[in-house]
Design a protein around this motif. Sequence first.
Motif, PDB file in Angstrom:
ATOM      1  N   UNK A   1     -28.850  34.343  38.366  1.00  0.00           N
ATOM      2  CA  UNK A   1     -29.697  34.692  39.510  1.00  0.00           C
ATOM      3  C   UNK A   1     -30.204  36.122  39.392  1.00  0.00           C
ATOM      4  N   UNK A   2     -29.338  37.020  38.958  1.00  0.00           N
ATOM      5  CA  UNK A   2     -29.752  38.415  38.742  1.00  0.00           C
ATOM      6  C   UNK A   2     -30.831  38.466  37.656  1.00  0.00           C
TER       7      UNK A   2
ATOM      8  N   UNK B   1     -32.919  36.153  36.968  1.00  0.00           N
ATOM      9  CA  UNK B   1     -34.156  35.653  37.591  1.00  0.00           C
ATOM     10  C   UNK B   1     -34.867  36.804  38.306  1.00  0.00           C
ATOM     11  N   UNK B   2     -34.107  37.603  39.034  1.00  0.00           N
ATOM     12  CA  UNK B   2     -34.699  38.758  39.726  1.00  0.00           C
ATOM     13  C   UNK B   2     -35.338  39.720  38.732  1.00  0.00           C
ATOM     14  N   UNK B   3     -34.661  39.976  37.636  1.00  0.00           N
ATOM     15  CA  UNK B   3     -35.205  40.878  36.608  1.00  0.00           C
ATOM     16  C   UNK B   3     -36.467  40.287  35.978  1.00  0.00           C
TER      17      UNK B   3
ATOM     18  N   UNK C   1     -38.543  38.172  37.427  1.00  0.00           N
ATOM     19  CA  UNK C   1     -39.627  38.277  38.413  1.00  0.00           C
ATOM     20  C   UNK C   1     -40.199  39.696  38.379  1.00  0.00           C
ATOM     21  N   UNK C   2     -39.300  40.683  38.319  1.00  0.00           N
ATOM     22  CA  UNK C   2     -39.746  42.084  38.283  1.00  0.00           C
ATOM     23  C   UNK C   2     -40.680  42.312  37.092  1.00  0.00           C
TER      24      UNK C   2
ATOM     25  N   UNK D   1     -44.127  40.457  37.682  1.00  0.00           N
ATOM     26  CA  UNK D   1     -45.082  41.049  38.637  1.00  0.00           C
ATOM     27  C   UNK D   1     -45.590  42.397  38.140  1.00  0.00           C
ATOM     28  N   UNK D   2     -44.787  43.055  37.312  1.00  0.00           N
ATOM     29  CA  UNK D   2     -45.254  44.340  36.753  1.00  0.00           C
ATOM     30  C   UNK D   2     -46.050  44.141  35.464  1.00  0.00           C
TER      31      UNK D   2
ATOM     32  N   UNK E   1     -35.000  28.191  40.775  1.00  0.00           N
ATOM     33  CA  UNK E   1     -35.830  29.354  41.105  1.00  0.00           C
ATOM     34  C   UNK E   1     -36.599  29.850  39.873  1.00  0.00           C
TER      35      UNK E   1
ATOM     36  N   UNK F   1     -39.402  27.428  39.381  1.00  0.00           N
ATOM     37  CA  UNK F   1     -40.364  27.517  40.479  1.00  0.00           C
ATOM     38  C   UNK F   1     -41.277  28.724  40.306  1.00  0.00           C
ATOM     39  N   UNK F   2     -40.694  29.841  39.919  1.00  0.00           N
ATOM     40  CA  UNK F   2     -41.482  31.062  39.759  1.00  0.00           C
ATOM     41  C   UNK F   2     -42.086  31.182  38.360  1.00  0.00           C
TER      42      UNK F   2
END
Lengths: 278, 310
Positions: free
Chosen positions: A128-129, A131-133, A135-136, A139-140, A166, A169-170
């Motif tokens: 999950x972490x 996934x957050x990285x 996404x970061x 978007x950048x 997730x 999905x993203x």
Amino acid sequence: MADFEKLDVQELKDMARTIRQDIVKMVHAAGSGHPGGSLSATDIMTALYFNVLNLDPQQPKWKGRDRFVLSKGHCCPVLYSVLARRGFIDVSDLTTLRKYGSKLQGHPDMHKCPGVEMSAGSLGNGIGCAVGMAIAAKVRQEDHKVFVLLGDGECQEGSVWEAAMCGAHHQLGNLIAIVDVNRLQILDTTDKVMKIDPLADKWRSFGWKVLEIDGHDMAQVLDTLNYAKSIDGPVAILAATVKGKGVSFMEDVIKWHGAAPSEKELGLALSEIEGAAK
Amino acid sequence: MEATRFVFGKEILEIAKTHDDFVVCNADTKACGIEAMGDLFPTRSYSIGIAEQNLINVAAGLAAEDFKVFACTFAVFVTMRCCEQVRNFICYPHLNVTVVGTHTGLQVGEDGATHAAVEDVAIMRAFPNMTIIQPADAVAAKAIAHAAHQFHGPLYVRLHRNPSPLIYDESYTFELGKATRVLNFGDDVALISSGIMLQKALDAAGALKEKGIKARVIDMSTLKPLDEDAVLEAARATNAIVTIEDHSLIGGLGSAVTQLLSEKHPCHVKCIGIPDVFGESGPSEVLYAKHRMDVPSIVAAAEQVVAKKR
Ligand SMILES: Cc1ncc(C[n+]2csc(CCOP(=O)(O)OP(=O)(O)O)c2C)c(N)n1
Ligand SMILES: [Mg+2]
């Protein structure tokens, strides 16, 4: 990035022997720790840190680096060893594993040990972490990749599948999960504790591309990791491995999930790894 | 009257227009209005779905990449379903995530026990590195939105579902870690409240005045770290304290205040809050009365501690 000659397959195999020796030495010195899942992941981790990942040990936080998250945090001996051999920390730090005041905590602490991207130890969360990285980075519009290594038992955690859903999905094309499928966990085999099969179908049905490999065939490990980097993800690499790989008395033996070798066992392990087919 | 949750969410969206330094993660709840961030800034709002563990883990990953993250949903879920993720992946690595929990306390009313977070502060307070703030009204909620935006590190913002009375005017300023003395009739008793119970504390102070008891009222908007100076100053001046919170009596404001006072200035204390029970459906005022958290109960508690002094 500092100059770094990527190791070739033969050099990676040699390095993997050094890493395996580090692991058994560290866990012996600590008197506790997790050699089994560290040894099963050694070939993958060696290929990652000495060929696949774009890193700069002089600048652990360099923005363009590839990210690696160890989701199965108990296997930090292998992470600490590759970080030391790659120059993020000193090789002499390795004997401080699990000791008071050490940067090498019993499970990784991202603020204590350079090169550790995310603190870990609670299973089911590193993905999950990651996934957050991812996404970061997306978007950048940064083009580095995010790798995460999970255990097969870990895949019993519901949160792994929340993250898998997730990631798809993203549409995280930059996300690569590797599962160390060594078929063992703490109490027994994954089959007996809680069946995870058909694992490839599960990842596929969650929207991931799946690559299945022999996690100890260095040429295949290397090719697959680099291929996964080149394609649009999310990609799951399911690596068939042997827990305790490289030390015959640890191989596929449940006890070596979390046990320290004695002095005598250490000697045996070291010479066996040293003498392994080159 | 506005609900603190919507004022907070609206203000975060306002801040978003001039500050591109934060992102939002949602878990399929209309928690505080922040969910509309995606309409304004599609690349700064991420839908994580009904998956609170992943909500927090994704927030942690984003924060590890130097994003400031707001992760919002109902308090009962964000502090309990993913309690361990908040501990291990936000608090332990000291990441810059504001956990926004709405629908706290018995004020939730009709939704009932599963949705009324009455133990969230107790849980969040126990985590090292965690800071906890709670507005008393809409004005404070707006100020706290700015404070949360400027804050760096693990933060829990405790918000409320239903509209509550306006107490402050635009001169209000929020200072992290500092209590606000809202009213000072004198030195007989100090009423220390947190969150939307402040109006009841003020009403109780008014009723006490009529009875000849001079109360002061303190708004403990930062629950952690506790403003120890404010508590000790009030205790030294009054030697009679009543704490008032819309939260369990276990582990919240009352626990924090009594722990401090028993060590540093033992005096007469009475704690008003939810006894060791879950919420239930019903109008919040009925529930407050049931648990002796209404104005007459606060007045009675104050009279008790004052009587003990004599
Ligand atoms: C959330 C959580 N539950 C339980 C544990 C205890 N634990 C540590 S290792 C382990 C087994 C892991 O098995 P697997 O994922 O297959 O890892 P490997 O075989 O590679 O060591 C367990 C249950 C933990 N660390 N985190
Ligand atoms: Mg396993």
